[in-house]
Design an enzyme around this catalytic site. Structure first.
Site, PDB file in Angstrom:
ATOM      1  N   ASP A 240     -75.627   8.757  50.512  1.00 22.04           N
ATOM      2  CA  ASP A 240     -74.204   9.081  50.647  1.00 22.04           C
ATOM      3  C   ASP A 240     -73.993  10.520  51.123  1.00 22.04           C
ATOM      4  O   ASP A 240     -73.247  10.767  52.080  1.00 22.04           O
ATOM      5  CB  ASP A 240     -73.489   8.874  49.311  1.00 22.04           C
ATOM      6  CG  ASP A 240     -73.255   7.403  48.995  1.00 22.04           C
ATOM      7  OD1 ASP A 240     -73.179   6.605  49.938  1.00 22.04           O
ATOM      8  OD2 ASP A 240     -73.152   7.062  47.807  1.00 22.04           O
TER       9      ASP A 240
ATOM     10  N   ASN B  73     -62.477  20.534  39.407  1.00 18.06           N
ATOM     11  CA  ASN B  73     -62.203  19.259  38.758  1.00 18.06           C
ATOM     12  C   ASN B  73     -61.058  19.421  37.772  1.00 18.06           C
ATOM     13  O   ASN B  73     -60.814  20.519  37.250  1.00 18.06           O
ATOM     14  CB  ASN B  73     -63.458  18.774  38.019  1.00 18.06           C
ATOM     15  CG  ASN B  73     -63.327  17.348  37.536  1.00 18.06           C
ATOM     16  OD1 ASN B  73     -63.103  16.445  38.324  1.00 18.06           O
ATOM     17  ND2 ASN B  73     -63.464  17.134  36.234  1.00 18.06           N
ATOM     18  N   ARG B  74     -60.366  18.323  37.509  1.00 21.87           N
ATOM     19  CA  ARG B  74     -59.258  18.361  36.550  1.00 21.87           C
ATOM     20  C   ARG B  74     -59.747  18.835  35.182  1.00 21.87           C
ATOM     21  O   ARG B  74     -59.071  19.610  34.511  1.00 21.87           O
ATOM     22  CB  ARG B  74     -58.630  16.970  36.444  1.00 21.87           C
ATOM     23  CG  ARG B  74     -57.424  16.895  35.532  1.00 21.87           C
ATOM     24  CD  ARG B  74     -56.774  15.536  35.622  1.00 21.87           C
ATOM     25  NE  ARG B  74     -57.747  14.466  35.367  1.00 21.87           N
ATOM     26  CZ  ARG B  74     -57.478  13.176  35.490  1.00 21.87           C
ATOM     27  NH1 ARG B  74     -56.275  12.787  35.902  1.00 21.87           N
ATOM     28  NH2 ARG B  74     -58.387  12.275  35.231  1.00 21.87           N
TER      29      ARG B  74
ATOM     30  N   LYS C  97     -74.739   1.274  41.105  1.00 18.12           N
ATOM     31  CA  LYS C  97     -75.598   2.343  41.626  1.00 18.12           C
ATOM     32  C   LYS C  97     -76.482   2.963  40.541  1.00 18.12           C
ATOM     33  O   LYS C  97     -77.628   3.326  40.814  1.00 18.12           O
ATOM     34  CB  LYS C  97     -74.754   3.420  42.312  1.00 18.12           C
ATOM     35  CG  LYS C  97     -74.097   2.959  43.606  1.00 18.12           C
ATOM     36  CD  LYS C  97     -73.364   4.103  44.278  1.00 18.12           C
ATOM     37  CE  LYS C  97     -72.756   3.666  45.595  1.00 18.12           C
ATOM     38  NZ  LYS C  97     -72.120   4.798  46.318  1.00 18.12           N
TER      39      LYS C  97
ATOM     40  N   ALA D 169     -64.648  21.784  32.296  1.00 18.95           N
ATOM     41  CA  ALA D 169     -65.969  21.757  31.665  1.00 18.95           C
ATOM     42  C   ALA D 169     -66.926  20.817  32.385  1.00 18.95           C
ATOM     43  O   ALA D 169     -68.127  21.092  32.487  1.00 18.95           O
ATOM     44  CB  ALA D 169     -65.833  21.358  30.192  1.00 18.95           C
TER      45      ALA D 169
ATOM     46  N   LYS E  25     -67.625  -3.568  54.189  1.00 18.16           N
ATOM     47  CA  LYS E  25     -67.820  -3.507  55.638  1.00 18.16           C
ATOM     48  C   LYS E  25     -69.301  -3.484  56.011  1.00 18.16           C
ATOM     49  O   LYS E  25     -69.642  -3.477  57.199  1.00 18.16           O
ATOM     50  CB  LYS E  25     -67.149  -2.250  56.197  1.00 18.16           C
ATOM     51  CG  LYS E  25     -65.665  -2.138  55.890  1.00 18.16           C
ATOM     52  CD  LYS E  25     -64.862  -3.272  56.486  1.00 18.16           C
ATOM     53  CE  LYS E  25     -63.362  -3.073  56.220  1.00 18.16           C
ATOM     54  NZ  LYS E  25     -62.564  -4.231  56.699  1.00 18.16           N
TER      55      LYS E  25
END
Length: 280
Positions: free
Chosen positions: A104, A153-154, A68, A157, A16
């Site tokens: 961002d 987070n899943r 990036k 660690a 976009k």
């Protein structure tokens, strides 16, 4: 002669950015063009496309997946935000210099505070996921004055390591990381941001309902998907006063890059109106 700008990625047809920057150029009266460039899937494609664009007089680029990291590595100068995020999403060319920034997280904070009217100062903020999106968001959220930031987070660690790495740069704002199960020992959060890709697959991250405080802002960085499973979970868990997707983050980070390039910050309202999808 019009100044040239572009976005580079692979694939790129869905981007976009040409629409957004075209609108920005109109509202600010800037003499410029903006195009989409596919960097290709082959090794070295990004570097070749970047060199060709610069040689043709290009002034700056937005960078999206999967380039990036390469954009940061190839820069001659990078901002703190880009270095801590480990990635750059905007480049500016000045002679032999390639300057890199990452807007961002800045765009995310501006969307939350300005467009949604939710100040982050004094808030408990939960970030779901420990990838690049979270890396780019932590420092701007800390600068906004958050009282505490937690990364869940899943893989616990990975979140713990990210918290250890970023904590020294946050000016004393508490930062912790762990697995989703560790959230059971935390007080509810005022702002919960889904920085995982779960919504793209029609799933919700395994965040417990108790993590959502009454009146929480639930924010999904994925945009254009309507009411995602994560946002539905927030509504069911806490009757979330506010839910939002990432379209405002997309537009506001673009506005930051535009201002960096052109020296004028565009009004973002028309772009937001054009791109917003109802959350139903």
């Amino acid at each position: 002669m019009l100044d040239r700008y572009a976005v580079i990625g692979h694939p790129i047809a869905h981007s976009k950015s040409p629409l957004i920057h075209g609108l920005f150029a109109q509202v600010t009266g800037q003499a410029m063009t903006y195009e989409a460039i596919d960097g290709g899937a082959d090794e070295g494609g990004f570097a070749r496309a970047l060199a060709a664009f610069r040689a043709a007089g290009g002034k700056g680029m937005n960078v999206t997946l999967p380039f990036k990291l390469q954009a940061l590595v190839g820069a001659t100068q990078a901002s703190d935000d880009a270095r801590l995020a480990g990635a750059a999403n905007a480049l500016r060319f000045d002679g032999d210099r390639i300057e890199a920034r990452n807007f961002d997280g800045i765009g995310l904070v501006r969307d939350i505070e300005v467009n949604l009217g939710v100040p982050l100062a004094g808030k408990r903020v939960l970030l779901l996921g420990a990838g690049g999106a979270t890396r780019g968001a932590v420092l701007p959220i800390a600068r906004a004055g958050a009282a505490r930031i937690v990364i869940a987070n899943r893989t616990a660690a990975k979140a713990q390591e990210l918290a250890r790495e970023l904590s020294p740069h946050l000016g004393g704002v508490p930062l912790a990381g762990g697995g989703f199960d560790a959230l059971a020992g935390e007080s509810p959060f005022d702002v919960v941001i889904n920085a995982t890709s779960a919504s793209l697959g029609g799933e919700a991250p395994a965040v417990p309902p108790a993590a959502f405080a009454p009146g929480v802002l639930a924010y999904d960085m994925v945009y254009g998907k309507g009411l995602t499973p994560f946002l539905k979970l927030a509504q069911q868990a806490a009757g979330a006063a506010r839910v939002a997707d990432g379209v405002g983050m997309l537009v506001e980070q673009a506005a930051e890059a535009f201002a960096w390039w052109r020296g004028v910050r565009p009004d973002t309202r028309e772009a937001l109106t054009r791109l917003t999808v109802p959350l139903v």
